[in-house]
Design an enzyme around this catalytic site. Structure first.
Site, PDB file in Angstrom:
ATOM      1  CE1 TYR A 105      -3.800  -2.325   0.399  1.00  0.00           C
ATOM      2  CE2 TYR A 105      -2.726  -3.124   2.379  1.00  0.00           C
ATOM      3  CZ  TYR A 105      -3.709  -3.243   1.417  1.00  0.00           C
ATOM      4  OH  TYR A 105      -4.608  -4.280   1.485  1.00  0.00           O
ATOM      5  CG  PHE A 110      -3.902  -8.794   0.277  1.00  0.00           C
ATOM      6  CD1 PHE A 110      -4.680  -8.057  -0.604  1.00  0.00           C
ATOM      7  CD2 PHE A 110      -3.241  -9.919  -0.198  1.00  0.00           C
ATOM      8  CE1 PHE A 110      -4.800  -8.447  -1.934  1.00  0.00           C
ATOM      9  CE2 PHE A 110      -3.357 -10.313  -1.528  1.00  0.00           C
ATOM     10  CZ  PHE A 110      -4.139  -9.569  -2.399  1.00  0.00           C
TER      11      PHE A 110
END
Length: 229
Positions: free
Chosen positions: A66, A77
């Protein structure tokens, strides 16, 4: 770059000595010096440090960390405790609940209750959460792709396939599914579906894939401890 857990260090020593990895190291070092990048430098190899090679029972593949502030923690994730859940992780947890009945731990953050988005609890049970690219520049998705990380992480997948027995590889989305060719399917389980991102999941093929129970049923059939999702 920071140190990596010893079993991985031994298994990947030849990879670390290759020219491409030296070039990758120089690139990553330069990026972290000149830009804000994620995850923090000491968490780049979190997936490896939390799950030694001989502990790997399940592999889940992602693409990039991210790229928002405070999100990435070196596990695909996964986001750090107290960070809002990204859409893909929300869909993962929905499928976990529908498939197994489990829900994530609930945290109290500044007086507000929220689900924990950190998947460290999975990693510590033998779930290797590997991104194809381990670093990224802030707010610039895919900015560290094609600089050598993919060569390295392909070698990691091959190493697991060759050295471990009876691993469940969970491949979500086209890029992850393309790695199936690196896996010895005669001794490992491969589970495939569309990606959990809303764009893919809402078109069908994600909800109801039952990957979490399929994985556990297979681990149990091999005499291995199942995962508490």
């Amino acid at each position: 770059m920071v140190k990596i857990e010893s079993s991985w260090g031994d298994a990947l020593k030849e990879e670390f000595d290759k020219d491409y990895f030296h070039q990758l190291t120089d690139f990553v070092r330069s990026e972290y010096q000149q830009h804000r990048c994620y995850p923090p430098g000491n968490e780049i190899f979190n997936a490896f440090n939390l799950c030694p090679l001989n502990n790997v029972k399940v592999v889940i593949l992602g693409q990039d960390p991210y790229h928002g502030p405070g999100q990435a923690e070196g596990l695909c994730f996964s986001v750090k405790e107290g960070v809002a859940l990204p859409p893909s992780l929300i869909n993962i947890f929905k499928e976990v609940k529908d498939d197994t009945g489990n829900i994530p731990p609930i945290l109290n953050v500044n007086g507000k209750q929220m689900y924990s988005g950190s998947l460290r609890r999975w990693a510590e049970q033998g779930v290797f959460l590997l991104n194809a690219t381990l670093t990224v520049r802030e707010h610039e998705a895919a900015s560290h792709q094609r600089h050598g990380w993919e060569t390295f992480t392909d070698a990691v997948i091959k190493t697991i396939s060759e050295r471990q027995e009876h691993v469940a590889f969970i491949l979500w989305g086209g890029p992850a599914r393309s790695k199936k060719k690196l896996i010895d399917t005669t001794k490992h389980l491969v589970l495939e579906s569309v990606h959990p991102s809303p764009l893919s999941a809402n078109r069908g093929g994600w909800f109801g894939n039952h990957h979490f129970t399929q994985c556990n049923n297979w681990l149990a059939s091999q005499g291995l401890q199942t995962i508490n999702w």
